[in-house]
Motif scaffolding. Structure first.
Motif, mmCIF file in Angstrom:
data_model
loop_
_atom_site.group_PDB
_atom_site.id
_atom_site.type_symbol
_atom_site.label_atom_id
_atom_site.label_comp_id
_atom_site.label_asym_id
_atom_site.label_seq_id
_atom_site.Cartn_x
_atom_site.Cartn_y
_atom_site.Cartn_z
ATOM 1 N N VAL A 123 0.874 -1.121 -0.152
ATOM 2 C CA VAL A 123 0.218 0.056 0.115
ATOM 3 C C VAL A 123 0.861 1.308 0.043
ATOM 4 O O VAL A 123 0.492 2.132 -0.841
ATOM 5 N N ALA A 124 2.102 1.134 0.829
ATOM 6 C CA ALA A 124 2.728 2.414 1.041
ATOM 7 C C ALA A 124 3.636 2.655 -0.268
ATOM 8 O O ALA A 124 3.795 3.934 -0.444
ATOM 9 N N ALA A 125 4.035 1.600 -1.071
ATOM 10 C CA ALA A 125 4.716 1.938 -2.306
ATOM 11 C C ALA A 125 3.788 2.355 -3.588
ATOM 12 O O ALA A 125 4.186 2.680 -4.662
ATOM 13 N N ASN A 126 2.694 2.250 -3.529
ATOM 14 C CA ASN A 126 1.763 2.535 -4.482
ATOM 15 C C ASN A 126 1.424 3.975 -4.668
ATOM 16 O O ASN A 126 1.215 4.726 -3.641
ATOM 17 N N THR A 127 1.518 4.493 -5.813
ATOM 18 C CA THR A 127 1.251 5.823 -6.001
ATOM 19 C C THR A 127 0.090 6.143 -7.256
ATOM 20 O O THR A 127 -0.169 7.275 -7.194
ATOM 21 N N HIS A 128 -0.376 5.082 -7.749
ATOM 22 C CA HIS A 128 -1.512 5.231 -8.767
ATOM 23 C C HIS A 128 -2.764 5.142 -8.094
ATOM 24 O O HIS A 128 -2.986 4.548 -7.143
ATOM 25 N N PRO A 129 -3.674 5.919 -8.633
ATOM 26 C CA PRO A 129 -5.053 6.374 -7.860
ATOM 27 C C PRO A 129 -5.867 5.155 -8.263
ATOM 28 O O PRO A 129 -6.782 5.133 -7.369
ATOM 29 N N ARG A 135 -6.752 -10.356 -4.692
ATOM 30 C CA ARG A 135 -6.172 -8.911 -4.980
ATOM 31 C C ARG A 135 -6.310 -8.060 -4.095
ATOM 32 O O ARG A 135 -7.182 -7.774 -3.392
ATOM 33 N N LEU A 136 -4.888 -7.131 -4.018
ATOM 34 C CA LEU A 136 -5.206 -5.973 -3.353
ATOM 35 C C LEU A 136 -5.432 -4.914 -4.453
ATOM 36 O O LEU A 136 -5.012 -4.599 -5.310
ATOM 37 N N GLY A 137 -6.383 -3.806 -3.732
ATOM 38 C CA GLY A 137 -6.712 -2.753 -4.471
ATOM 39 C C GLY A 137 -6.503 -1.358 -3.485
ATOM 40 O O GLY A 137 -6.733 -1.459 -2.394
ATOM 41 N N THR A 168 -8.685 4.304 -0.538
ATOM 42 C CA THR A 168 -9.350 3.014 0.027
ATOM 43 C C THR A 168 -8.526 1.874 -0.344
ATOM 44 O O THR A 168 -7.996 1.571 -1.435
ATOM 45 N N VAL A 169 -8.289 1.085 0.789
ATOM 46 C CA VAL A 169 -7.532 -0.186 0.720
ATOM 47 C C VAL A 169 -8.491 -1.556 0.681
ATOM 48 O O VAL A 169 -9.426 -1.452 1.686
ATOM 49 N N ILE A 170 -8.719 -2.091 -0.498
ATOM 50 C CA ILE A 170 -9.568 -3.110 -0.648
ATOM 51 C C ILE A 170 -9.112 -4.391 -0.757
ATOM 52 O O ILE A 170 -7.802 -4.665 -1.459
ATOM 53 N N LEU A 171 -9.654 -5.707 -0.308
ATOM 54 C CA LEU A 171 -9.160 -7.208 -0.906
ATOM 55 C C LEU A 171 -10.382 -7.625 -1.700
ATOM 56 O O LEU A 171 -11.522 -7.496 -1.339
ATOM 57 N N MET A 172 -9.844 -8.335 -2.828
ATOM 58 C CA MET A 172 -10.854 -8.785 -3.520
ATOM 59 C C MET A 172 -10.710 -10.182 -3.765
ATOM 60 O O MET A 172 -9.371 -10.813 -3.945
#
Length: 125
Positions: free
Chosen positions: A28-34, A49-51, A109-113
């Protein structure tokens, strides 16, 4: 996944094998894409999947596969044709196969799918 058709960063490669530790906060911390999706692992015939998302996804459906969403942080809305489902941390929802839906998040928002390994995330044509 092409950003010409859809402005999402979707990684379908399986990041971790069974038996490996998955450090979700680091991802999550490494992500920069919306609107970022990363396949974390495969569990039998499904993938997890992580969103990390903010904004709107497009209206779509999956004709033969259900889709499970779990909110880890933030606020996640799933618009259906007749109603909207408002999910907060610790809440989950299954979009049944064949149901037209549009996920969206007004804040990060952080989601798991959990979904079938052969699902097309952007929907069936």
């Amino acid at each position: 996944m092409s950003t010409e058709t859809h402005p999402y960063l979707t990684r379908l490669d399986v990041l971790h094998a069974a038996g490996e530790l998955i450090d979700i906060p680091s991802l999550v911390a490494a992500n920069t894409h919306p609107w970022y999706n990363q396949t974390l692992c495969q569990v039998n015939d499904s993938v997890v999947r992580l969103g990390v998302v903010q904004g709107e996804y497009h209206w779509h459906k999956h004709d033969s596969l259900d889709e499970f969403f779990y909110v880890a942080s933030g606020r996640f809305l799933i618009d259906l044709e007749q109603r909207s489902v408002d999910l907060r941390p610790g809440q989950a929802f299954v979009v049944p196969k064949g149901v037209l839906h549009r996920p969206r998040a007004s804040e990060k928002t952080v989601i798991l799918m959990v979904e079938g390994a052969d699902i097309v995330p952007t929907g069936d044509a």
